[in-house]
Every structure is written in C-alpha cells, then in structure tokens.
Design a protein around this motif. Structure first.
Motif, PDB file in Angstrom:
ATOM      1  N   ILE A   1      18.528 -21.686 -21.192  1.00 56.24           N
ATOM      2  CA  ILE A   1      17.535 -22.568 -21.386  1.00 56.24           C
ATOM      3  C   ILE A   1      17.558 -23.861 -20.323  1.00 56.24           C
ATOM      4  O   ILE A   1      18.634 -24.517 -20.431  1.00 56.24           O
ATOM      5  CB  ILE A   1      17.451 -23.294 -22.769  1.00 56.24           C
ATOM      6  CG1 ILE A   1      17.171 -21.985 -23.879  1.00 56.24           C
ATOM      7  CG2 ILE A   1      16.178 -24.355 -22.698  1.00 56.24           C
ATOM      8  CD1 ILE A   1      16.686 -22.452 -25.205  1.00 56.24           C
ATOM      9  N   GLY A   2      16.374 -23.980 -19.287  1.00 55.96           N
ATOM     10  CA  GLY A   2      16.804 -25.193 -18.356  1.00 55.96           C
ATOM     11  C   GLY A   2      16.006 -26.126 -18.750  1.00 55.96           C
ATOM     12  O   GLY A   2      16.257 -27.257 -18.447  1.00 55.96           O
TER      13      GLY A   2
ATOM     14  N   PRO B   1      24.559 -37.960 -15.225  1.00 59.24           N
ATOM     15  CA  PRO B   1      24.328 -37.348 -16.678  1.00 59.24           C
ATOM     16  C   PRO B   1      24.339 -35.831 -16.732  1.00 59.24           C
ATOM     17  O   PRO B   1      23.954 -35.283 -15.816  1.00 59.24           O
ATOM     18  CB  PRO B   1      23.089 -37.932 -17.328  1.00 59.24           C
ATOM     19  CG  PRO B   1      22.436 -38.287 -15.998  1.00 59.24           C
ATOM     20  CD  PRO B   1      23.131 -38.370 -15.043  1.00 59.24           C
ATOM     21  N   ASP B   2      24.481 -35.256 -17.734  1.00 63.19           N
ATOM     22  CA  ASP B   2      24.274 -33.636 -18.029  1.00 63.19           C
ATOM     23  C   ASP B   2      22.896 -33.452 -17.985  1.00 63.19           C
ATOM     24  O   ASP B   2      22.480 -32.495 -17.384  1.00 63.19           O
ATOM     25  CB  ASP B   2      25.190 -33.360 -19.162  1.00 63.19           C
ATOM     26  CG  ASP B   2      26.748 -33.476 -18.843  1.00 63.19           C
ATOM     27  OD1 ASP B   2      27.262 -33.058 -18.188  1.00 63.19           O
ATOM     28  OD2 ASP B   2      27.250 -34.058 -20.129  1.00 63.19           O
ATOM     29  N   TYR B   3      22.252 -34.209 -18.837  1.00 61.77           N
ATOM     30  CA  TYR B   3      20.867 -33.881 -19.090  1.00 61.77           C
ATOM     31  C   TYR B   3      20.027 -35.066 -19.057  1.00 61.77           C
ATOM     32  O   TYR B   3      20.492 -36.210 -19.081  1.00 61.77           O
ATOM     33  CB  TYR B   3      20.673 -33.574 -20.566  1.00 61.77           C
ATOM     34  CG  TYR B   3      21.494 -32.159 -21.096  1.00 61.77           C
ATOM     35  CD1 TYR B   3      21.880 -31.234 -20.246  1.00 61.77           C
ATOM     36  CD2 TYR B   3      22.188 -32.258 -22.340  1.00 61.77           C
ATOM     37  CE1 TYR B   3      22.530 -30.161 -20.738  1.00 61.77           C
ATOM     38  CE2 TYR B   3      23.000 -31.374 -22.599  1.00 61.77           C
ATOM     39  CZ  TYR B   3      23.424 -30.351 -21.783  1.00 61.77           C
ATOM     40  OH  TYR B   3      24.207 -29.264 -22.206  1.00 61.77           O
TER      41      TYR B   3
ATOM     42  N   VAL C   1      15.771 -31.801 -19.375  1.00 60.91           N
ATOM     43  CA  VAL C   1      16.158 -30.801 -18.170  1.00 60.91           C
ATOM     44  C   VAL C   1      17.650 -30.870 -17.884  1.00 60.91           C
ATOM     45  O   VAL C   1      18.243 -32.153 -18.007  1.00 60.91           O
ATOM     46  CB  VAL C   1      15.216 -31.006 -17.091  1.00 60.91           C
ATOM     47  CG1 VAL C   1      15.254 -32.409 -16.397  1.00 60.91           C
ATOM     48  CG2 VAL C   1      15.517 -29.808 -16.073  1.00 60.91           C
ATOM     49  N   ARG C   2      17.942 -29.627 -17.615  1.00 56.12           N
ATOM     50  CA  ARG C   2      19.417 -30.111 -16.963  1.00 56.12           C
ATOM     51  C   ARG C   2      19.624 -30.474 -15.702  1.00 56.12           C
ATOM     52  O   ARG C   2      18.828 -30.284 -14.761  1.00 56.12           O
ATOM     53  CB  ARG C   2      20.228 -28.513 -16.947  1.00 56.12           C
ATOM     54  CG  ARG C   2      20.295 -27.744 -18.157  1.00 56.12           C
ATOM     55  CD  ARG C   2      20.832 -26.426 -18.080  1.00 56.12           C
ATOM     56  NE  ARG C   2      20.803 -25.638 -19.336  1.00 56.12           N
ATOM     57  CZ  ARG C   2      21.660 -25.843 -20.209  1.00 56.12           C
ATOM     58  NH1 ARG C   2      22.590 -26.565 -20.225  1.00 56.12           N
ATOM     59  NH2 ARG C   2      21.547 -24.872 -21.190  1.00 56.12           N
ATOM     60  N   ARG C   3      20.351 -31.578 -15.710  1.00 51.09           N
ATOM     61  CA  ARG C   3      20.378 -32.343 -14.180  1.00 51.09           C
ATOM     62  C   ARG C   3      20.873 -31.629 -13.123  1.00 51.09           C
ATOM     63  O   ARG C   3      20.148 -31.509 -12.051  1.00 51.09           O
ATOM     64  CB  ARG C   3      21.503 -33.415 -14.387  1.00 51.09           C
ATOM     65  CG  ARG C   3      21.606 -34.412 -13.351  1.00 51.09           C
ATOM     66  CD  ARG C   3      22.954 -34.152 -12.392  1.00 51.09           C
ATOM     67  NE  ARG C   3      24.167 -33.808 -13.027  1.00 51.09           N
ATOM     68  CZ  ARG C   3      25.055 -33.347 -12.720  1.00 51.09           C
ATOM     69  NH1 ARG C   3      25.066 -32.768 -11.629  1.00 51.09           N
ATOM     70  NH2 ARG C   3      26.141 -33.240 -13.468  1.00 51.09           N
TER      71      ARG C   3
END
Length: 325
Positions: A114-115, A84-86, A155-157
C-alpha cells in the motif's frame, strides 16, 4: 502503536480559525508539521508559527497550485537529518480525527504494497447548504482498494520522492493524477473504513458551486490528457449531456420537434436514474431529487472547465488555479 515516524504537511490560504483547529488536531501524533501558505493576508502564517509549525511561504511570482504547495511542504520535511517514514497531507480547512495518524501508519507498517492510505472525509456543516451536503455525500465512498483519493492522504515518504511528488502543473485533481502514478508503480491506494478528516466547505452560494464544477471539469480534461484511461466516464458524460444533447436540442427546436422531445426524454431518464442511484446509496427521496438537479446542471460548468483546459494548452497559457471560495 507504530514505530514509524509521521509528519504532516498542511496547505492553505486565509483559512483563519479553520487552520488553528487543523493544527491543534495533529498535536501529539505528528512529529513535525509544515504549513505551506499561498498568499494569506489574515494572519494564518503567524497562527501556524504560534502553534509550533514550520512555515513555508510560496513565492507569489509563480502561480499557486495545491500540488506546488504540497511539494514545497514535502521538500521542507525531507531537508533535515531525519526525514519521516510517512507524510500526511491535509488541507487547512480540515481537522484530523483523533487517532487517525496512528491507525493509518499502522496500516502502512503492516501492508508493504500500500503506497497511499486514506479514510473517510466528512463535512462539518452538511445541513448548511445543498452544496455542503453534496460534498459530504461525495466523500463517503466504499472502503478497500480504490483508484484514487482526495488530497487528504498518508503516503510513504520514499515512494513520494521516487515519483517526484505531485505534478505542479495540474491545477485540479492533482491527487487523482498522483494516485494514478502510484498504482502504475505497483503500489495500492487503500481506504480504511474509519473517519479521517472533518472538512469545512463553507460553500453556501450557487456561484461557489459553479466555480467548483468548472474546476472539476478542468481536472477531468487535464488528468485525462496525461492519463487517457482515467476520468473516461466523467469526460464522456460531460460531452454527451453538456454539449452533444444540447446541440441536438437546438437543432430539434428549429427543425424537428420529435428530435427535441427525444433529447428531453433522455435527460429525464438520466435524471431519474441519478435519483434512484442516490436513494439506493442511502439518501432520502427529497435530498436525492434535490442533489440530482445539481448533478444534472454540473455538466455545463464541467464543459466550461474542459474547454478552458484545452484552450490554455493550445495557446501555451499557464494553468492557473480556479478558486471557488
């Protein structure tokens, strides 16, 4: 809408119906859900599978920590062909606000620096006890850029993988520790001014609150040891009000009554300031006065937690989880 893919990691142990509700709150928004179980005996694993979640069962040979559980869930998510993206992390005693995942993902889509994105967590039964009420108040903080947030976060993967995830040795405030590293990497931690999760603290006994305060003190010490600039004020307050002033009070009681009276005056002023601060934040006088008593007392279990961390580190012991329910 968002074109990004969203997955979720739920961690829990013997959450029962709360886990069922947590899983149900994500249906339709999360493309994949991984539930990580830490030794449940109440049927949580079966309930998660019945809801369509992928299940990871932690090996009991290694001490459980929330960080370890979240990392295991993340590893399961990225092991497939289409990571996933996030990733939304959430505790099994929470339910997600409808639409939260979409709102959070859109904010990450639109703001590349933004992380971590988070929102407001609220307590489902704030009137059940003063301890639940304190949790509810503690979690409602100003929106915007923040230093750190709790474990309910998106969170960003790619960022999570880059930083190596949560530190599995940190048994409390592992979310704070991860947020510090995210900010050091040049990414922001941001809170949206919207509801995110609804939490069931189920904290009705003084002993539960006391253990939670010990856990917090352990987190202050361990994360402060890893990142000296974090939790500075918290550690100073614990040492001052939980150790230095009590010592001076004992000395004063034996050798100098003016010293004892001075210490009591400092405690009184501190208590009054806490009450005033809670009232300015929106609490009625009675609730502010009631909660301030526990905020005053918390320095003593906090001190136990700080001391426990340093004792464990000095002796090379495992950093075992401190449970409060």
């Amino acid at each position: 809408m968002t074109n990004s893919t969203i997955a979720a990691v739920i961690i829990g142990r013997n959450e029962g119906l709360r886990l069922v509700n947590c899983l149900a709150s994500m249906q339709g928004e999360a493309s994949r859900i991984v539930y990580v179980d830490s030794g449940s005996t109440d049927g949580s694993v079966e309930a998660a599978r019945a809801a369509g979640a992928e299940v990871v069962i932690l090996d009991t040979a290694t001490p459980f920590t929330a960080a370890r559980a979240r990392n295991a869930g993340f590893d399961a998510l990225v092991s497939g062909d289409m990571p996933p993206d996030y990733v939304q992390f959430v505790d099994g005693d929470c339910t997600l606000e409808p639409g939260w995942l979409t709102h959070a993902a859109r904010a990450l889509d639109e703001t590349p620096d933004i992380g971590i994105i988070t929102g407001w967590r609220s307590e489902i039964h704030p009137k059940a006890s003063v301890y639940n009420a304190m949790c509810d108040f503690e979690w409602h903080r100003p929106a915007g850029d923040i230093e750190a947030c709790g474990g309910d976060m998106m969170v960003r993967r790619a960022l999570f993988a880059q930083l190596g995830g949560f530190n599995p040795q940190v048994i409390a405030a592992e979310d704070d520790e991860f947020c510090v590293r995210v900010r050091k990497a040049g990414q922001r931690v941001h809170r949206l001014p919207i509801p995110m999760t609804h939490h069931d603290a189920a904290m009705t006994r003084f002993s539960q609150w006391w253990q939670r305060a010990i856990r917090s003190g352990h987190g202050f010490a361990q994360v402060g040891d890893l990142h000296p600039s974090h939790f500075v004020k918290e550690r100073r307050r614990v040492w001052l009000y939980g150790a230095v002033l009590p010592f001076l009070a004992i000395v004063g009681a034996v050798l100098s009554w003016p010293l004892l009276l001075g210490v009591l005056a400092l405690y009184t002023v501190s208590y009054a300031r806490t009450v005033r601060g809670l009232m300015q934040a929106g609490l009625p006088l009675f609730e502010a006065a009631h909660q301030s008593v526990f905020l005053f007392l918390s320095k003593f279990p906090n001190l136990i937690g700080l001391s426990r961390y340093w004792k464990r580190k000095r002796r090379g012991w495992d950093m075992e989880i401190i449970e409060y329910k």
